[in-house]
Write an enzyme that holds these catalytic residues in place. Sequence first.
Site, PDB file in Angstrom:
ATOM      1  N   LEU A  17       0.831  -1.209   0.000  1.00 46.92           N
ATOM      2  CA  LEU A  17       0.000   0.000   0.000  1.00 46.92           C
ATOM      3  C   LEU A  17       0.866   1.259   0.000  1.00 46.92           C
ATOM      4  O   LEU A  17       0.549   2.255  -0.652  1.00 46.92           O
ATOM      5  CB  LEU A  17      -0.919  -0.003   1.225  1.00 46.92           C
ATOM      6  CG  LEU A  17      -2.015   1.053   1.165  1.00 46.92           C
ATOM      7  CD1 LEU A  17      -2.969   0.787   0.009  1.00 46.92           C
ATOM      8  CD2 LEU A  17      -2.779   1.118   2.475  1.00 46.92           C
ATOM      9  N   ILE A 441      17.224  19.607  12.742  1.00 49.03           N
ATOM     10  CA  ILE A 441      16.940  18.654  13.823  1.00 49.03           C
ATOM     11  C   ILE A 441      17.833  17.421  13.740  1.00 49.03           C
ATOM     12  O   ILE A 441      17.912  16.639  14.676  1.00 49.03           O
ATOM     13  CB  ILE A 441      15.437  18.283  13.819  1.00 49.03           C
ATOM     14  CG1 ILE A 441      14.596  19.558  13.848  1.00 49.03           C
ATOM     15  CG2 ILE A 441      15.060  17.415  14.995  1.00 49.03           C
ATOM     16  CD1 ILE A 441      14.897  20.502  14.996  1.00 49.03           C
ATOM     17  N   GLU A 494      22.934  12.308   9.478  1.00 48.98           N
ATOM     18  CA  GLU A 494      22.382  10.981   9.801  1.00 48.98           C
ATOM     19  C   GLU A 494      22.268  10.038   8.594  1.00 48.98           C
ATOM     20  O   GLU A 494      21.410   9.158   8.557  1.00 48.98           O
ATOM     21  CB  GLU A 494      21.013  11.098  10.505  1.00 48.98           C
ATOM     22  CG  GLU A 494      21.069  11.914  11.790  1.00 48.98           C
ATOM     23  CD  GLU A 494      19.738  11.985  12.551  1.00 48.98           C
ATOM     24  OE1 GLU A 494      18.868  11.114  12.356  1.00 48.98           O
ATOM     25  OE2 GLU A 494      19.582  12.936  13.345  1.00 48.98           O
ATOM     26  N   ASP A 609      17.399  13.177  21.395  1.00 48.77           N
ATOM     27  CA  ASP A 609      16.002  13.312  20.955  1.00 48.77           C
ATOM     28  C   ASP A 609      15.059  12.536  21.856  1.00 48.77           C
ATOM     29  O   ASP A 609      15.291  11.356  22.124  1.00 48.77           O
ATOM     30  CB  ASP A 609      15.855  12.744  19.532  1.00 48.77           C
ATOM     31  CG  ASP A 609      16.570  13.604  18.498  1.00 48.77           C
ATOM     32  OD1 ASP A 609      16.613  14.825  18.679  1.00 48.77           O
ATOM     33  OD2 ASP A 609      17.073  13.033  17.510  1.00 48.77           O
ATOM     34  N   GLU A 615       4.245  10.395  24.233  1.00 51.40           N
ATOM     35  CA  GLU A 615       3.328   9.299  23.904  1.00 51.40           C
ATOM     36  C   GLU A 615       3.430   8.135  24.880  1.00 51.40           C
ATOM     37  O   GLU A 615       2.554   7.287  24.916  1.00 51.40           O
ATOM     38  CB  GLU A 615       3.544   8.826  22.467  1.00 51.40           C
ATOM     39  CG  GLU A 615       4.731   7.912  22.318  1.00 51.40           C
ATOM     40  CD  GLU A 615       5.007   7.557  20.870  1.00 51.40           C
ATOM     41  OE1 GLU A 615       4.887   8.433  20.008  1.00 51.40           O
ATOM     42  OE2 GLU A 615       5.359   6.403  20.622  1.00 51.40           O
ATOM     43  N   CYS A 653       8.384  16.256  19.117  1.00 51.49           N
ATOM     44  CA  CYS A 653       7.502  16.646  18.029  1.00 51.49           C
ATOM     45  C   CYS A 653       6.207  15.844  18.020  1.00 51.49           C
ATOM     46  O   CYS A 653       6.126  14.782  18.628  1.00 51.49           O
ATOM     47  CB  CYS A 653       8.214  16.441  16.694  1.00 51.49           C
ATOM     48  SG  CYS A 653       8.959  14.824  16.532  1.00 51.49           S
ATOM     49  N   HIS A 704       6.388  17.600   7.344  1.00 50.95           N
ATOM     50  CA  HIS A 704       5.553  16.497   6.869  1.00 50.95           C
ATOM     51  C   HIS A 704       4.843  16.853   5.569  1.00 50.95           C
ATOM     52  O   HIS A 704       4.114  16.052   5.016  1.00 50.95           O
ATOM     53  CB  HIS A 704       4.526  16.099   7.919  1.00 50.95           C
ATOM     54  CG  HIS A 704       5.085  15.144   8.928  1.00 50.95           C
ATOM     55  ND1 HIS A 704       5.043  15.380  10.273  1.00 50.95           N
ATOM     56  CD2 HIS A 704       5.730  13.969   8.781  1.00 50.95           C
ATOM     57  CE1 HIS A 704       5.626  14.375  10.908  1.00 50.95           C
ATOM     58  NE2 HIS A 704       6.053  13.510  10.027  1.00 50.95           N
ATOM     59  N   CYS A 736      11.122  19.208  12.531  1.00 47.70           N
ATOM     60  CA  CYS A 736      11.612  17.854  12.780  1.00 47.70           C
ATOM     61  C   CYS A 736      12.738  17.558  11.784  1.00 47.70           C
ATOM     62  O   CYS A 736      13.122  18.431  11.000  1.00 47.70           O
ATOM     63  CB  CYS A 736      10.446  16.878  12.618  1.00 47.70           C
ATOM     64  SG  CYS A 736      10.779  15.219  13.209  1.00 47.70           S
TER      65      CYS A 736
HETATM   66  N1  GLN Z   1      17.264  13.605  14.905  1.00 50.27           N
HETATM   67  C1  GLN Z   1      16.133  12.996  14.313  1.00 50.27           C
HETATM   68  C2  GLN Z   1      16.040  13.408  12.852  1.00 50.27           C
HETATM   69  O1  GLN Z   1      16.322  14.497  12.538  1.00 50.27           O
HETATM   70  C3  GLN Z   1      14.858  13.354  15.022  1.00 50.27           C
HETATM   71  C4  GLN Z   1      13.657  12.740  14.376  1.00 50.27           C
HETATM   72  C5  GLN Z   1      12.376  12.816  15.156  1.00 50.27           C
HETATM   73  O2  GLN Z   1      12.138  13.682  15.916  1.00 50.27           O
HETATM   74  N2  GLN Z   1      11.488  11.907  14.953  1.00 50.27           N
HETATM   75  O3  GLN Z   1      15.657  12.660  11.998  1.00 50.27           O
HETATM   76 ZN    ZN Z   2      10.879  15.321  15.395  1.00 47.75          ZN
END
Ligand code: GLN
Ligand code: ZN
Length: 768
Positions: A17, A441, A494, A609, A615, A653, A704, A736
């Site tokens: 999907l 981030i 990253e 992070d 949650e 976030c 997003h 993010c």
């Molecule tokens: N350091 C992570 C990134 O930039 C943080 C991601 C997140 O908050 N989910 O991808």
């Molecule tokens: Zn984030």
Amino acid sequence: MFTHNLGYPRIGANRELKKACENYWAGKISEKELLDAGKRERHKNWTIQKEFGIDLIPCNDFSFYDHVQDMTFMLGVIPERFRSLKEKLSNIDIYFAMSRGYQKGNFDVTAMEMTKWFDTNYHYIVPEFVKNQEFLFQNKKVIDEFLEAKSFGIENPKPVLIGPVSYLMSGKEKEPDFNKLELIESLLPEYINILKELETHGCEYVQVDEPFLVTGFSAKISSIYNYVFREINKKVPKLKLILATYFGDLSENTELAVNLPIHALHIDLVKGVNQINEILSKIPNNLNLSLGIIDGRNIWINDLQQSLNLISKVKYKISENRILIAPSCSLLHVPYNLESEEKLPPDIKRWMAFGKQKIEELIVLKELSFENPSKKAVAKLILNEQDIISRKISEKTNNALVKKKVEGISDNDFKRKATFTERIEIQKKKLNLPLFPTTTIGSFPQTADIRKKRLDYKKGLISAIEYESFLKDETQETINWQEKAGLDVLVHGEFERNDMVEYFGEQLEGFIFTENGWVQSYGSRGVKPPVIFGDVWRKEPMTVKWSEFAQSMTSKKVKGMLTGPVTILQWSFVRNDQPRKTTAFQIALALKDEVLDLEKAGIEIIQIDEPALREGLPLKKKEWPDYLVWAVKAFRMTCSEVKNETQVHTHMCYAEFNDIIDSIIEMDADVITIETSRSQMELMEAFKKCGYPNQIGPGVYDIHSPRIPSVEEMEGLIEKAMKYIPLENLWINPDCGLKTRGWEEVKPAIENMVKAAIRLRQKVSVEI
Ligand code: GLN
Ligand code: ZN
């Protein structure tokens, strides 16, 4: 006794999907091809459940993006800003536009907000309500899926609908001076229309999900529940409603729930195992009871004997034909099929069950509870008992050294050397950053190229040296680009990480990884949570090499980048044979060693992070303090021993932070970067109110969405933030990480962000 299922995973055994949606968005396949792909997945799921012999098979548990958004769309709760798209776009495109934002030609519409579904890592799209909200059952998805299931040969498909109260509770008031629950008057008739129409088509059972019943609430909400279900019962008396509660016990709402005029009540006996006695003591004679006995949130095998004992206990009190058994909640939160895992250690694999295996467990339980169970079923029980014991006594789940370290933790392990006020002065001198420092981030785009190289490396098609030198090139290029773009604090990007939790789990002891254990996170995005089966410890440094390399390329500061202990815990399938707190502390101790190694390697800013801290909050308020205390402690433990001049950042976030602001203060990170752009800085008010003392970077770029925010837009957001936060405490950053975006979006967006910062610095200096 009947078996039923609350929902099957819908992304496809091989994420079919996801692929279909993304191809459709990219214009590579037609709408028809997308719809067909959806249909294929529904058919596969129905087939599996039918072949196992589940009595009540769910429908409308499928969704192209999100089941809450489906309800929003069915009820015509289309926010004003999407209305003009109606002439231009097809239904499904409007649905996607609402979910993802839309930027094309003259149109530039921001997506609806997204937040986490209770205490899961599933994100739903938050319904937007206005004061005179109208509801109109206009999109017939649930009817279509019901008819489709029937014509596919499912005898008694059971549509799943989010309940009217939980639907309203999950939304947000977009205008002042009204309470969303008041909308029940206008919502309910349309809701009843859905049920009526289902009934006309021959529907017998409907599953109405009301997870809000486990959260504990006011008397007013109780009376709304009473009103709603009595009305429904009046208007569609023959329809058999299965009211599904999950993610916890009903506690103070037990009385309310068991007395609603419904066919059956589903209760979660995994998260709320202790509620059974109270339920049995209060259950009226005409109510059927659905036992959520198989864990729908975790991947461990069921202790069949224990479940059988529970079933016997219930049978003793109510007759067998009033009992249903089911997973505790929808299987949306577990992966598809363990059979496709070929690389798991065989002993550990035997302790695990995915979606398909859980359906099988359910059937075995039913067979075992017959008076004369088949030999085959009994053999399965015996095997299950062996697996349960082997897990308990295995040395993989019992590491004496790690256990001793956790027992030795004391209050000193949670304290930094100086207060924030003292630290920040020292850090200012050392770091020498401008007003409104800009940063990101952590992650930069994970391009198709990067993913391919990683896959090639994993498959052994390229050597470790080749892979590493590729990653180094990417990192270097990104460092160069960040310098050129004028960012103040850089990140290494990253690129070496597949996922922010998996990357650490792969290097820590006590974790294993699945090949295909995907679960939906939001829309077409999935996560593949690691499995924490044993005690956790760090063998050797995990990130130092990359941070050191990136720092060596530039005279600007590069942030070290770690995932915090609570997030690692929260986004993994965690062992259920010891308290979560103990596992969190084990991870924190491992991360602490990493933080100190980064510091030793000359990294002056370290970000830890914790996007999932919120949650993890228990759904019931009375359980919050206990959780928050250990969660904050786990975070503090990771950085308690760093020097005062080392600046600790954290990032959060996509959650409601207002509830946990005091704990965010308690975490005492020098800087927090936090997602705020979708909610237009609303959150900053809460930070102001509590007098948040440390530095903050409220997100100004919604990552997003594929939209590229303009300089003015971001400037506006920062100016808004300036009303709440002292200038000298403000950082400027996206919401993010940028890994899900493409460079063609990221470059102009970040360049705009830096321009916004420069303009503001000028503005402020003129004003001063
Ligand atoms: N350091 C992570 C990134 O930039 C943080 C991601 C997140 O908050 N989910 O991808
Ligand atoms: Zn984030």
